[in-house]
Design a protein around this motif. Structure first.
Motif, PDB file in Angstrom:
ATOM      1  N   GLY A  19       0.629  -1.005  -0.280  1.00 37.78           N
ATOM      2  CA  GLY A  19      -0.222  -0.213  -0.482  1.00 37.78           C
ATOM      3  C   GLY A  19       0.643   1.355  -0.208  1.00 37.78           C
ATOM      4  O   GLY A  19       1.860   1.203   0.000  1.00 37.78           O
ATOM      5  N   TYR A  20       0.441   2.212  -0.320  1.00 35.73           N
ATOM      6  CA  TYR A  20       1.325   3.159  -0.407  1.00 35.73           C
ATOM      7  C   TYR A  20       0.419   4.527   0.668  1.00 35.73           C
ATOM      8  O   TYR A  20      -1.611   4.604   0.690  1.00 35.73           O
ATOM      9  N   LEU A  33      -4.585  10.336   1.543  1.00 34.30           N
ATOM     10  CA  LEU A  33      -4.917   9.388   0.575  1.00 34.30           C
ATOM     11  C   LEU A  33      -4.486   8.452   0.944  1.00 34.30           C
ATOM     12  O   LEU A  33      -2.821   8.246   0.831  1.00 34.30           O
ATOM     13  N   SER A  34      -4.770   7.184   0.528  1.00 31.83           N
ATOM     14  CA  SER A  34      -3.816   5.705   0.495  1.00 31.83           C
ATOM     15  C   SER A  34      -4.922   4.352  -0.674  1.00 31.83           C
ATOM     16  O   SER A  34      -6.204   4.951  -1.027  1.00 31.83           O
ATOM     17  N   CYS A 128       1.752   9.033   7.123  1.00 36.55           N
ATOM     18  CA  CYS A 128       1.886   8.065   5.788  1.00 36.55           C
ATOM     19  C   CYS A 128       1.759   6.489   5.987  1.00 36.55           C
ATOM     20  O   CYS A 128       1.494   5.465   4.901  1.00 36.55           O
ATOM     21  N   ASP A 129       2.956   6.264   6.669  1.00 31.73           N
ATOM     22  CA  ASP A 129       3.339   4.466   7.253  1.00 31.73           C
ATOM     23  C   ASP A 129       2.094   4.258   7.980  1.00 31.73           C
ATOM     24  O   ASP A 129       2.217   3.154   6.710  1.00 31.73           O
ATOM     25  N   ARG A 130       1.176   4.860   8.004  1.00 30.39           N
ATOM     26  CA  ARG A 130       0.265   4.216   8.672  1.00 30.39           C
ATOM     27  C   ARG A 130      -0.719   3.566   8.071  1.00 30.39           C
ATOM     28  O   ARG A 130      -1.435   3.115   7.548  1.00 30.39           O
ATOM     29  N   LEU A 131      -0.893   4.967   7.148  1.00 27.93           N
ATOM     30  CA  LEU A 131      -1.468   4.579   5.884  1.00 27.93           C
ATOM     31  C   LEU A 131      -1.562   3.882   4.319  1.00 27.93           C
ATOM     32  O   LEU A 131      -2.345   3.118   4.556  1.00 27.93           O
TER      33      LEU A 131
END
Length: 153
Positions: A19-20, A33-34, A128-131
């Protein structure tokens, strides 16, 4: 007004589910966003995060600072590797589909890349890492055709 685009990618197994995650900030405005895929790589997700973030910008010519913990992405731009890969027709390179998707975004906006150490208490990078991790753990994840189609060759 400068836009800050914070990005991260994740993959479990590398390749594996990935994922991103993206945090866009401009003045008082913030957007997250993710997205995720059932089988991909960490580098693809790092690169895709930058692409999706830049594609989310509505107006051309924006001043954008991309902040990423990916040496792969940041060094490819800042050290001129991407220019060299283009000149050599991407011979022997991976993720060509994504690099070719990024190029018009780099031409459309004024983009600077900054590397930040990952997992170092940088608030936006941690978000961002958690997303990205959450997106990689989603149910019914779509196919990353750019990865799975090449993997089967």
């Amino acid at each position: 007004m400068q836009i800050h685009l914070y990005t991260d990618g994740a993959a479990k197994g590398n390749p594996g589910p990935g994922g991103y995650g993206i945090v866009l900030e401009a003045g008082p405005h913030r957007k997250e966003l993710s997205g995720g895929f059932r089988r991909t790589t960490n580098n693809r997700m790092e690169l895709l995060a930058v692409i999706v973030g830049l594609e989310a910008l509505k107006n051309p010519g924006q001043q954008v600072r991309v902040v990423s913990d990916s040496k792969y992405v940041v060094d490819a731009i800042n050290k001129g590797w991407l220019r060299s890969w283009i000149q050599k027709g991407f011979k022997g390179k991976k993720n060509i589909d994504l690099w070719k998707r990024l190029i018009p975004m780099l031409q459309k906006h004024q983009v600077q890349f900054q590397w930040v150490k990952g997992h170092n208490d940088h608030p936006q990078n941690e978000r961002c890492d958690r997303l990205a991790v959450a997106a990689s753990e989603g149910q019914g994840l779509p196919i990353d055709h750019g990865f799975e189609n090449l993997e089967g060759l």
